[in-house]
Design an enzyme around this catalytic site. Structure first.
Site, PDB file in Angstrom:
ATOM      1  N   GLU A   1       0.791  -1.243   0.000  1.00 26.55           N
ATOM      2  CA  GLU A   1       0.000   0.000   0.000  1.00 26.55           C
ATOM      3  C   GLU A   1       0.819   1.287   0.000  1.00 26.55           C
ATOM      4  OE1 GLU A   1      -2.737  -0.442   3.273  1.00 26.55           O
ATOM      5  OE2 GLU A   1      -3.707  -2.172   2.378  1.00 26.55           O
TER       6      GLU A   1
ATOM      7  N   GLU B   1      -6.046 -10.787  -1.376  1.00 21.85           N
ATOM      8  CA  GLU B   1      -6.910 -10.535  -0.204  1.00 21.85           C
ATOM      9  C   GLU B   1      -8.367 -10.436  -0.622  1.00 21.85           C
ATOM     10  OE1 GLU B   1      -5.481  -7.201   2.092  1.00 21.85           O
ATOM     11  OE2 GLU B   1      -3.397  -7.764   1.840  1.00 21.85           O
TER      12      GLU B   1
HETATM   13  C1  XIL Z   1      -6.332  -6.376   8.182  1.00 14.22           C
HETATM   14  C2  XIL Z   1      -6.671  -7.562   9.074  1.00 14.22           C
HETATM   15  O1  XIL Z   1      -7.565  -8.381   8.384  1.00 14.22           O
HETATM   16  C3  XIL Z   1      -7.272  -7.082  10.375  1.00 14.22           C
HETATM   17  O2  XIL Z   1      -7.401  -8.170  11.285  1.00 14.22           O
HETATM   18  C4  XIL Z   1      -6.379  -6.013  11.020  1.00 14.22           C
HETATM   19  O3  XIL Z   1      -7.003  -5.492  12.170  1.00 14.22           O
HETATM   20  C5  XIL Z   1      -6.092  -4.894  10.039  1.00 14.22           C
HETATM   21  O4  XIL Z   1      -5.525  -5.443   8.865  1.00 14.22           O
HETATM   22  N1  XIL Z   1      -4.891  -4.661   3.591  1.00 14.22           N
HETATM   23  C6  XIL Z   1      -3.930  -5.521   4.038  1.00 14.22           C
HETATM   24  C7  XIL Z   1      -4.215  -6.414   5.182  1.00 14.22           C
HETATM   25  O5  XIL Z   1      -2.861  -5.620   3.413  1.00 14.22           O
HETATM   26  O6  XIL Z   1      -3.082  -6.653   5.946  1.00 14.22           O
HETATM   27  C8  XIL Z   1      -5.309  -5.863   6.052  1.00 14.22           C
HETATM   28  O7  XIL Z   1      -5.630  -6.845   7.053  1.00 14.22           O
HETATM   29  C9  XIL Z   1      -6.505  -5.521   5.217  1.00 14.22           C
HETATM   30  C10 XIL Z   1      -6.166  -4.451   4.208  1.00 14.22           C
END
Ligand code: XIL
Length: 674
Positions: free
Chosen positions: A341, A446
């Protein structure tokens, strides 16, 4: 019946529960008792008695009716309100806070069959001199136990809380005596990874709680369905950096922070034992990385580290994390998200500590270090969200091209936190572009898909999943090098966005229509209509709002506020839209009923903003229907046409102003014209 108390009159029932040894009462309930519909922290009273509890490593001092939180060791250290009896309800959480941290957020935490879930409720910018109100609504899953809402900061600086309360939104759904639903049998569900074995790996993000859970069924589900695992949080810097050790001897660890894998070990052990390859997530990220990492002597009250020092820390961190994993679990991690990101939502690179301390080239340096130290065969990824959107795509490509030219990147990670409105064609086109222009492979890293707000949300989501995966399968067959598709969580209730029900399995691990859609995309067939399926209504009668009845049908796009105010166009009242968190946070109206037709929209609008727009709300593209020059703060008329695709199960249009100024809307007319 909003505020007040609900009395649970269930003595006979309670006797029954008690006789059976209380086993079937959900944890967190202690039999029949009164449930307050509002829980308000009282900071003149001590912990528990004052309805608040300390959460994590910090000190709480009560002063002038406020809670002052100091010595916060982690960003989530603070205070919480427990609300186990609120399961199955929508809850409003509101806090007034001041803090030198840039922002503070409210997070919901709960246990779901022995797994822990964290869901963000609301976040807001904060300062030290005045209170910011942070407020949001959240749905707590029916089977959630030990639910609590806590206040956390973007950083470890102090937080002062003036008020903090939770309240039930709407009618109270009393589940205090309802047993938690039984888990389904995972062996009954055909395997996703087996179905897709010829095309790509089918992975899942998992918290370590799945491995330590006393319930075998989650592990069974994971092993039978998936053949790649990403730890959901356990390999992020906040869990890997050993704060206690590093901060106890900053001089010793100045260039190379101490690290540990206590959080990740259960997952690493499980995957090693079961031969499940893993994605490492993530090395360099602006979030979930403690701020002390970026300071001289790791002291947040001192100066930021120099570029030279930070480059050393970065190189040592990347090297030591990747190689600890390789040494202790040889060959287990096949890909690392090196940088996560780095692109900003509004163009260019995201402002963050990494960029501030090292400079714009921090992404390039991170990939250089990663290539230099990566164990052989480990693939290096860049990972981001909204990566399919046109302008972010350009920014990411521009950022990664020099890195690709230097041979330091192997893969593009498409996070794919999307909604069921995203056009799959544009999405796979973006993948193809990354692959072609960077010469890299693609992982969908994701995936979660917000269920539509339609009549049949689960079924419609299933139909969308089929369409999405058909496009992914076709792209793969056409040569786009998609090597892994990972869904971000095992069940809806375990998702970081649980209220949007974005995953493939229900909370009780039975497969959803979304799962069926994914299976149909590879095996053929159609998603079955559920028994309670409702035929979409095609109501072509014109829609008209002049707000004279002081009512409105639409609602906020995100968090903007609508009010009926005086001073309408040609009449007494109109609608005011204000307080959104961005320009595009306006007034939104559902137009699904006109699916398959062209609609004509006309309205009167007034604003100090230069331009106001009416736009169709489709994830990834936002087709503008009409744009009017406002700015004069006088009423202006606008009209335009929009063709809604047949088969659309959920579509809204929204009104917005070009800056954050309020706008006023009147005489909104929508009619089918073909
Ligand atoms: C999220 C997790 O799912 C949560 O449990 C945590 O509180 C915050 O992070 N982008 C990403 C992930 O790369 O690491 C994130 O995961 C969601 C957004």
């Amino acid at each position: 019946m909003k505020k007040g108390f609900i009395k649970i009159v269930a003595a006979a029932l309670a006797g029954l529960f008690l006789l059976s040894g209380c086993d079937i009462l959900p944890k967190g309930t202690d039999g029949p008792h009164e449930v307050p519909l509002t829980i308000k922290a009282d900071f003149t009273q001590k912990e528990k008695k004052g309805n608040w509890v300390k959460n994590g490593n910090c000190k709480v001092t009560l002063k002038d009716g406020k809670a002052v939180i100091t010595d916060r060791k982690e960003s989530n250290s603070g205070i919480a309100i427990n609300c186990p009896d609120y399961r199955g309800n929508t809850v409003n959480a509101t806090a007034a806070v001041s803090s030198a941290n840039d922002s503070v957020r409210l997070t919901l935490k709960y246990d779901i069959y022995g797994n822990v879930s964290y869901v963000t409720i609301a976040a807001g910018d904060t300062n030290e001199s005045s209170d910011a109100t942070i407020s949001g609504n959240i749905e707590i899953p029916a089977n959630a136990q030990n639910a609590m809402v806590y206040i956390e900061g973007s950083d470890v600086r102090d937080i002062t809380v003036s008020s903090f309360e939770l309240s039930i939104v709407g009618e109270f759904n009393d589940l205090t005596l309802t047993p938690v639903e039984e888990l389904a049998d995972p062996s009954k569900t055909a395997s996703l990874s087996a179905a897709y074995a010829d095309l790509f790996k089918f992975g899942v993000a998992s918290p370590a709680s799945v491995m330590t859970n006393k319930n075998d069924k989650f592990r069974e589900l994971l092993k039978s369905q998936f053949n790649s695992v990403t730890p959901e949080n356990e390999l992020k810097p906040e869990n890997v950096l050993d704060a206690a050790k590093t901060l106890a001897d900053p001089a010793k660890y100045n260039e190379s922070p101490a690290i540990h894998f206590d959080a990740a070990k259960p997952i690493l052990d499980f995957c090693k034992k079961n031969n499940i390859p893993m994605r490492g997530h993530t090395l360099i990220w602006y979030s979930q990385t403690p701020s002390w990492f970026f300071y001289e002597n790791y002291d947040v009250n001192g100066k930021l580290a120099s570029r030279e020092l930070m480059l050393k820390r970065m190189e040592n961190y990347i090297d030591s994390v990747m190689n600890w994993c390789e040494k202790n679990y040889p060959g287990l991690i096949y890909a690392w998200d090196v940088v996560n990101e780095a692109a900003a939502d509004d163009g260019g690179m995201r402002d963050c500590y990494w960029k501030q301390v090292i400079g714009d080239d921090y992404v390039e340096r991170a990939f250089e270090f990663a290539r230099k130290h990566a164990p052989s065969g480990v693939q290096l990824f860049y990972n981001d969200y909204n990566e399919y959107q046109a302008s972010k795509q350009e920014d990411i490509l521009a950022m990664l091209k020099p890195i690709a030219a230097a041979g330091n990147i192997d893969g593009m990670g498409m996070q794919s936190h999307i909604s069921a409105g995203l056009d799959p064609a544009g999405y796979v086109k973006a993948m193809k572009r990354y692959a072609d222009e960077l010469g890299v492979v693609i992982h969908i890293t994701e995936l979660d898909v917000t269920a539509p707000k339609s009549l049949n949300p689960m079924y419609d989501q299933g139909v969308y999943m089929k369409k999405l995966f058909e496009a992914i399968v076709q792209a793969d067959k056409d040569g786009v090098p998609i090597e892994c598709v990972t869904v971000w969580g095992l069940t809806d209730d375990m998702s970081w966005k649980s209220a949007t029900k974005p995953l493939l399995f229900y909370g009780n691990i039975s497969p959803k229509p979304a799962y069926e859609g994914v299976m149909c995309a590879i095996n053929g067939g159609e998603v079955a209509k559920p028994a309670d399926y409702q035929e979409p209504k095609s109501d072509l009668s014109p829609f008209f709002e002049d707000f004279e009845d002081k009512k409105f049908i639409g609602g906020p796009r995100y968090s903007s506020v609508q009010k009926i105010v005086e001073g309408g166009y040609e009449s007494s009242y109109c609608l005011e839209n204000s307080e959104g968190y961005a320009e595009y946070d306006g007034y939104s109206i559902d137009v699904t009923q006109y699916a398959g037709h062209t609609i004509h929209i006309s309205f009167a609008i007034k604003s100090k903003a230069a331009v106001c727009k009416c736009t169709a709300d489709i994830d990834g593209t936002w087709p503008n229907i009409v744009e009017v020059q406002t700015g004069s703060d006088e009423w202006v008329l606008g009209e335009g046409d929009y063709q809604i695709e047949a088969g659309t199960t959920s579509l809204t249009i929204y009104f917005e102003s070009s800056d954050m100024s309020p706008f006023y809307l009147d005489n909104v007319k929508i009619e089918a014209v073909d």
